[in-house]
Design a protein around this motif. Structure first.
Motif, PDB file in Angstrom:
ATOM      1  N   THR A   1       0.735  -1.059  -0.076  1.00 31.05           N
ATOM      2  CA  THR A   1       0.194  -0.056  -0.017  1.00 31.05           C
ATOM      3  C   THR A   1       0.895   1.180   0.119  1.00 31.05           C
ATOM      4  O   THR A   1       2.137   1.245   0.466  1.00 31.05           O
ATOM      5  N   THR A   2       0.310   2.344  -0.562  1.00 36.32           N
ATOM      6  CA  THR A   2       0.942   3.710  -0.337  1.00 36.32           C
ATOM      7  C   THR A   2      -0.050   4.678   0.675  1.00 36.32           C
ATOM      8  O   THR A   2      -1.021   4.033   0.954  1.00 36.32           O
ATOM      9  N   TRP A   3       0.592   5.734   0.876  1.00 38.71           N
ATOM     10  CA  TRP A   3      -0.137   6.542   2.061  1.00 38.71           C
ATOM     11  C   TRP A   3      -0.316   8.094   1.046  1.00 38.71           C
ATOM     12  O   TRP A   3       0.452   8.390   0.449  1.00 38.71           O
ATOM     13  N   ASP A   4      -1.568   8.164   1.181  1.00 43.96           N
ATOM     14  CA  ASP A   4      -1.920   9.669   0.222  1.00 43.96           C
ATOM     15  C   ASP A   4      -1.184  10.938   0.551  1.00 43.96           C
ATOM     16  O   ASP A   4      -1.196  11.902  -0.118  1.00 43.96           O
ATOM     17  N   LYS A   5      -0.887  10.939   2.048  1.00 42.29           N
ATOM     18  CA  LYS A   5       0.089  11.837   2.301  1.00 42.29           C
ATOM     19  C   LYS A   5       1.476  12.124   1.850  1.00 42.29           C
ATOM     20  O   LYS A   5       1.875  12.996   1.697  1.00 42.29           O
ATOM     21  N   LYS A   6       1.805  10.885   1.335  1.00 38.36           N
ATOM     22  CA  LYS A   6       3.265  10.912   0.653  1.00 38.36           C
ATOM     23  C   LYS A   6       3.156  10.951  -1.202  1.00 38.36           C
ATOM     24  O   LYS A   6       4.161  11.087  -1.701  1.00 38.36           O
TER      25      LYS A   6
ATOM     26  N   TYR B   1      -4.117  -0.954  -2.997  1.00 35.64           N
ATOM     27  CA  TYR B   1      -4.782   0.024  -2.015  1.00 35.64           C
ATOM     28  C   TYR B   1      -3.918   0.998  -1.692  1.00 35.64           C
ATOM     29  O   TYR B   1      -2.738   0.855  -1.769  1.00 35.64           O
ATOM     30  N   ARG B   2      -4.746   2.121  -1.318  1.00 36.68           N
ATOM     31  CA  ARG B   2      -3.918   3.457  -1.059  1.00 36.68           C
ATOM     32  C   ARG B   2      -4.594   3.937   0.363  1.00 36.68           C
ATOM     33  O   ARG B   2      -5.843   3.846   0.664  1.00 36.68           O
ATOM     34  N   PHE B   3      -3.785   4.190   1.500  1.00 36.19           N
ATOM     35  CA  PHE B   3      -4.356   4.397   2.710  1.00 36.19           C
ATOM     36  C   PHE B   3      -4.754   6.098   2.687  1.00 36.19           C
ATOM     37  O   PHE B   3      -3.758   6.722   2.358  1.00 36.19           O
ATOM     38  N   VAL B   4      -5.638   6.062   3.356  1.00 30.68           N
ATOM     39  CA  VAL B   4      -6.107   7.511   3.146  1.00 30.68           C
ATOM     40  C   VAL B   4      -6.376   7.890   4.726  1.00 30.68           C
ATOM     41  O   VAL B   4      -7.058   9.230   4.860  1.00 30.68           O
TER      42      VAL B   4
END
Length: 433
Positions: free
Chosen positions: A135-140, A159-162
């Motif tokens: 997953t990735t983080w939308d803040k980054k 998936y992307r963590f929000v």
């Protein structure tokens, strides 16, 4: 004592093999694979100069326990590599570069876009296949995550963590379910929740609950019910990764592996014990011996010692037989052995001559002294019955001719050239009476 050279060489090869085996076990070969393993088993986590654990994802699939490092090496281990009875993970497989193990994933453009901005890695088991989720983080980043089908070798959008607060996702063996850990914004205590995949999304199905120490000595933990607070200190472990196996949590922080039963979550407010392990104790690399190796393999080692003892005993027996039958041994020691046998024979002949001399001496002794020798010669009721049958006269049975055929004459080889036959018959007739 002489032994054939091939036998000597065989014995020396056994000793040499034993020494080399022990030396091999205690020596760590610093190859690239062992360097990767020992980087995981380092008590102070350091990966590429940063204070981070070199694990991207770890967890169970249908057939294996997979561990993927942040420098993209894959450990594909048997499930039995995790010994939950002593809490050891044996990294007894060679790590394979991801480019070799999963070339479809490693060479995909999506993976190469996000591989420097990874947020979480975990495994999901659904009804049809096993997934590696990154997953990735939308803040980054604005890029989405990636899903890799481990069985069918396919790459899909992930998936992307929000969320606003950083979380650590924990793989489980349950279908399409995993745990999430984060620190509470109220008291910085550790919290835990459950996520499940629903279609193309992952949603929280159970809210966060606080994790607390169950006693003041900090030997147990309790996961409180919803909206409850800690009576003792809140747990503040800096968890970096983890997984669930054999109904136990294995939570990896910066310095230790925290291990406790999954019942702590399933049964609210139930205290369970904590087993804390250093990384050097939890991860066991090839070529190293853990502190519990001998305790774990005690029975096997005892059996091996018994087998080696039996083989050594058999070898010694074979060597002794070969030495005694060796031509050189018979040439040097055969005469000595024959002389010993001859000496024994001469000793026996001298004993017989002494008995004969004693027999001759009895011809000049009184009857009372001869009776003293009675137990030695004829004090045997079976011999008396045999020499004196009731159907014959005493005079006929005591003739020297008859006596020479029975026990007395056969035991004492009388030299008839030295003894008077008439004197012999008269004297021994008195003894019989």
């Amino acid at each position: 004592m002489l032994i054939e050279l091939d036998t000597i060489h065989f014995v020396w090869w056994i000793y040499l093999w034993s020494i080399l085996s022990i030396d091999f076990i205690n020596t760590i070969n610093e190859t690239e694979s062992n360097q990767i393993c020992h980087s995981l088993a380092n008590d102070e986590v350091e990966a590429q100069g940063s204070n981070e654990l070199n694990i991207l994802a770890v967890g169970l699939t249908r057939k294996h326990l997979l561990l993927i490092t942040k420098d993209f090496h894959v450990y594909e281990l048997a499930k039995g590599s995790l010994d939950s009875s002593i809490n050891r993970l044996y990294l007894n497989a060679k790590p394979t570069p991801m480019s070799v193990k999963y070339p479809t994933l490693f060479e995909s453009s999506r993976f190469n876009t996000i591989k420097t901005q990874l947020f979480n890695g975990f495994f999901i088991i659904d009804k049809t296949t096993d997934w590696l989720c990154i997953t990735t983080w939308d803040k980054k980043t604005d890029e989405g995550g990636i899903k890799y089908d481990l069985i069918n070798d396919k790459v899909q959008s992930g998936y992307r963590f929000v969320g606003d607060q950083e979380e650590v996702l924990i793989s489980t063996k349950e279908s399409c379910m995993f745990y999430s850990l984060r620190h509470s914004q109220k008291n910085n205590g550790l919290e835990i929740a459950i996520y499940k995949c629903q279609g193309n999304k992952i949603k929280m199905t159970h809210p966060f609950r606080l994790i607390c120490y169950g006693d003041k000595q900090k030997m147990t933990i309790i996961i409180k019910n919803y909206n409850e607070i800690c009576k003792n200190d809140a747990i503040e472990w800096p968890i970096l990764n983890g997984f669930v196996a054999d109904d136990r949590f294995y939570l990896l922080d910066k310095t230790d592996v925290q291990i406790f039963s999954e019942d702590a979550y399933k049964k609210a407010n139930k205290p369970v014990s904590i087993d804390k392990r250093k990384y050097s104790s939890f991860f066991v690399c090839p070529g190293s011996i853990s502190e519990s190796f001998f305790a774990k393999n005690r029975s096997f080692l005892i059996i091996m010692m018994i087998i080696l003892f039996i083989l050594s005993f058999i070898l010694c027996c074979i060597l002794m037989i070969r030495v005694e039958n060796h031509p050189i041994f018979r040439r040097h020691f055969g005469k000595t052995m024959r002389s010993v046998f001859r000496f024994r024979k001469r000793t026996a002949d001298l004993t017989i001559d002494e008995d004969i001399s004693k027999t001759e001496a009895t011809s000049n002794t009184p009857t009372s002294l001869l009776l003293d020798h009675r137990p030695k010669l004829i004090f045997n009721p079976f011999n008396r019955i045999k020499f004196l049958p009731t159907t014959r006269s005493l005079k006929f049975d005591c003739r020297p001719k008859i006596l020479s055929k029975h026990h007395i004459v056969s035991k004492i080889k009388i030299n008839r050239t030295k003894i008077n036959k008439k004197l012999y018959s008269k004297r021994y007739l008195k003894i019989l009476l």
